[in-house]
Each structure stands twice: as C-alpha cells, then as structure tokens.
Design a protein around this motif. Structure first.
Motif, short mmCIF file in Angstrom:
data_model
loop_
_atom_site.label_atom_id
_atom_site.label_comp_id
_atom_site.label_asym_id
_atom_site.label_seq_id
_atom_site.Cartn_x
_atom_site.Cartn_y
_atom_site.Cartn_z
N SER A 1 0.83 -1.21 0.00
CA SER A 1 0.00 0.00 0.00
C SER A 1 0.86 1.26 0.00
O SER A 1 0.56 2.23 -0.70
N THR A 2 1.96 1.24 0.77
CA THR A 2 2.87 2.39 0.81
C THR A 2 3.53 2.60 -0.55
O THR A 2 3.68 3.74 -1.02
N ASN A 3 3.94 1.51 -1.19
CA ASN A 3 4.56 1.62 -2.52
C ASN A 3 3.58 2.17 -3.54
O ASN A 3 3.95 2.99 -4.40
N LEU B 1 -5.59 10.72 -1.00
CA LEU B 1 -6.80 9.93 -1.17
C LEU B 1 -6.50 8.43 -1.09
O LEU B 1 -7.20 7.67 -0.40
N LEU B 2 -5.44 8.00 -1.77
CA LEU B 2 -5.08 6.58 -1.73
C LEU B 2 -4.67 6.17 -0.32
O LEU B 2 -5.05 5.09 0.16
N ALA B 3 -3.88 7.01 0.35
CA ALA B 3 -3.45 6.69 1.71
C ALA B 3 -4.65 6.60 2.65
O ALA B 3 -4.70 5.73 3.53
N SER B 4 -5.65 7.48 2.46
CA SER B 4 -6.85 7.45 3.29
C SER B 4 -7.64 6.16 3.07
O SER B 4 -8.14 5.55 4.02
N ALA C 1 -8.29 3.35 5.87
CA ALA C 1 -9.64 2.96 6.25
C ALA C 1 -9.83 1.45 6.11
O ALA C 1 -10.46 0.80 6.96
N ASN C 2 -9.29 0.88 5.05
CA ASN C 2 -9.40 -0.56 4.85
C ASN C 2 -8.66 -1.34 5.94
O ASN C 2 -9.14 -2.37 6.42
N LYS C 3 -7.50 -0.82 6.33
CA LYS C 3 -6.70 -1.49 7.37
C LYS C 3 -7.38 -1.42 8.72
O LYS C 3 -7.47 -2.42 9.44
N ILE C 4 -7.90 -0.24 9.08
CA ILE C 4 -8.56 -0.08 10.37
C ILE C 4 -9.86 -0.88 10.42
O ILE C 4 -10.25 -1.41 11.46
N GLY C 5 -10.56 -0.96 9.25
CA GLY C 5 -11.81 -1.69 9.22
C GLY C 5 -11.65 -3.17 9.54
O GLY C 5 -12.58 -3.82 10.01
N ARG C 6 -10.47 -3.73 9.29
CA ARG C 6 -10.24 -5.15 9.57
C ARG C 6 -10.07 -5.44 11.05
O ARG C 6 -10.13 -6.59 11.47
N PHE C 7 -9.82 -4.41 11.85
CA PHE C 7 -9.58 -4.61 13.27
C PHE C 7 -10.87 -4.65 14.08
O PHE C 7 -10.83 -4.76 15.31
N MET C 8 -12.02 -4.53 13.43
CA MET C 8 -13.30 -4.60 14.12
C MET C 8 -13.76 -6.04 14.23
O MET C 8 -13.72 -6.79 13.25
N VAL D 1 -16.12 1.19 14.24
CA VAL D 1 -17.22 0.94 13.32
C VAL D 1 -17.44 2.20 12.49
O VAL D 1 -17.79 3.25 13.04
N PHE D 2 -17.19 2.10 11.18
CA PHE D 2 -17.42 3.22 10.26
C PHE D 2 -17.75 2.63 8.91
O PHE D 2 -18.11 1.44 8.81
N PHE D 3 -17.70 3.45 7.86
CA PHE D 3 -18.21 3.01 6.56
C PHE D 3 -17.49 1.77 6.03
O PHE D 3 -18.08 0.97 5.31
N ALA D 4 -16.21 1.59 6.39
CA ALA D 4 -15.45 0.46 5.88
C ALA D 4 -15.72 -0.84 6.64
O ALA D 4 -15.47 -1.92 6.12
N SER D 5 -16.20 -0.74 7.88
CA SER D 5 -16.43 -1.93 8.69
C SER D 5 -17.89 -2.14 9.05
O SER D 5 -18.22 -3.10 9.74
#
Length: 293
Positions: A147-149, A174-177, A181-188, A208-212
């Motif tokens: 993702s960083t690359n 935008l890409l970093a956001s 969001a995708n990474k944080i959503g997996r921790f729910m 809990v947000f739009f991604a999770s």
C-alpha cells in the motif's frame, strides 16, 4: 518557486475574477504544498521542527504584498533548500544570501542570464534532481508494504504526468486514506456468548465506520431464537452515519424477531452521534424506515 506567468493588465470585473480565481487558488495550493513538504524534509535532515502555520502565513503575506508591486509569486524550493542544507547552510543568513543574489540576478543581470543556453540550465536541474532524489526509496520498495509503494508511485506518476504537485499530493492523500480505512476496518470484531437460555450477549470491539459497517451487520445471528439480546459497546466506537445506520438495522431486526435489545457501555462520543442520527429508539422514524423497505 512558482512558474512565471505573464498576466496582462485588464479591468478587474466579476467575469475576469471568475476566470482568474481558480488559477490563483491552484497556484496557492501548489506553493503551500511544496513549502510544507520542504519544511518537513529540511526538519528531518536538521532535526529541527518548523512552524507550518508560521510558514503559510509568512508566504501568503509576502506574495500578497509583492503582487501590488508587480512581483511574481514564490514558495520554498525543495531542490535549492536541500542543496543549501547539505552545503552547510543552517541559519537565516543562508536564506537571506540566496534571496539577495537571486534579486541581484533578476534585477541587474537579467540580460546576461538570458544568454545562458537552455541546455545548460537543463543540465543543472538534472544534477539537482540526482542530488536531491532519495535513491534508498527505490531499494526499500521490497521492504515497504504494498500500500505504501502504491501511494508513493501513484503520487510520483501523477506529478510527472500532469506537472501539478497539488494534484499528485491529492491523489496520494486519497489513496493513503483509503488504504488506512481498509486497514482499520479489519480490526473490528464482534464476539458473542450465551448468558442464559434465550439470552445472548454480543461484544463489539474496534472501530465501526463506513469500511467496517458491513462486517458489523453480518456478525449478528438474527435467526437464533432468543428473547433478549445485549450488545456491549464498551470497546467500540461509532464514527459516521453509515455505522449508526448499521446499528439501527441490527437493533430493528432483532426487535422485529421478537427479541428485547439492550445497548451497554456506549461511550459519550459514540452516544452523541447515535442519539443525533439513530432511529432505533424513535418509533415514528422506524415506521418510515420500514415503509421505505
């Protein structure tokens, strides 16, 4: 600094202002972004932390003042700043000397500078690029997360393709956001346990947000025959309207199946947005929501 533009002297009416204003905003954004990037980069090299707000205010004020005298807009330059720092210039005197010599060359030596072949200037810029480019970033592509690359390569590609630093940074942000969001959503995660016959407790842990929110809704078993459902939100946080809507749907579905639903441990920050946008405790809104479905 910023590119040179020849702006003809025209009457400043509303129609002209509508044409000029978007370009002025874009130029200001590019100048501020490049200045802040330079500030952070120089700060990392020197170990000193600069003032971002101070830099923005000073640059904006100076550009406004020079505009009344027919001057060009300017901003911090990454290449010049890095070369200056690597050459030992760490104080204010180095910046003053650079500006003074630039003023002398533009005002008094413009005829001689105009005789310098463009090929020679291109060669200088190529050497500046070689000297300021971080070659370790290419080697570290194998070590960094994918993702960083992607963010780094996308930002560089957009800047090179469009010659617009602001657009490149916007794409990178935008890409970093999205990746964040995708990474944080997996921790729910939602854990459930049976307390007594006909009773079940769900423990919600994470953000809990739009991604999770979709994973949150799918974590509950609505087909189980239970008389009471307890949803423990002590270790959860609701961030947006999408997450509140998901909570509403969960509560309403359980109640529609005949179960009593109790929410426990909701934090004050989550309670604020749930009370404002949630509808599960508002019968008239629930009827509208059910009618819509």
């Amino acid at each position: 600094g910023l590119p040179m533009f020849h702006i003809p002297m025209v009457p400043l009416d509303w129609a002209t202002l509508q044409i000029i204003l978007p370009y002025a905003v874009i130029l200001a954004a590019i100048g501020l972004i490049e200045s802040l990037l330079t500030l952070n980069l120089v700060g990392e090299i020197t170990g000193k932390r600069g003032g971002a707000s101070q830099e923005c205010i000073a640059q904006g004020t100076s550009n406004i003042v020079t505009g009344f005298f027919g001057g060009m807009g300017g901003c911090a330059m990454i290449g010049q700043s890095i070369i200056n720092v690597k050459s030992g210039g760490r104080g204010r005197l180095s910046t003053f000397i650079a500006g003074l010599f630039l003023l002398i060359m533009v005002v008094f030596l413009d005829e001689w500078i105009g005789q310098i072949p463009m090929a020679a200037l291109v060669a200088v810029m190529i050497m500046v690029s070689i000297g300021t480019f971080s070659w370790e970033s290419v080697i570290n592509l194998k070590k960094h997360p994918m993702s960083t690359n992607i963010v780094m390569l996308a930002t560089v590609s957009v800047v090179v393709a469009t010659h617009n630093l602001a657009l490149g940074v916007l794409v990178g942000v935008l890409l970093a956001s999205l990746f964040f969001a995708n990474k944080i959503g997996r921790f729910m995660v939602v854990k459930s346990e049976r307390d007594a016959p006909g009773e079940r407790t769900y423990n919600v842990i994470g953000q809990v947000f739009f991604a999770s929110s979709d994973a949150f809704s799918k974590s509950f078993d609505f087909r189980e025959a239970v008389s009471k459902v307890t949803i423990d939100l002590t270790h959860a946080h609701f961030w947006d309207i999408t997450s509140v809507s998901a909570l509403d749907k969960v509560v309403i579905k359980f109640r529609r199946e005949g179960a009593e639903v109790e929410l426990l441990g909701m934090k004050e920050a989550s309670a604020t947005i749930v009370d404002r946008f949630g509808v599960h405790d508002k019968p008239e809104e629930v009827e509208k929501m059910m009618a819509g479905h």
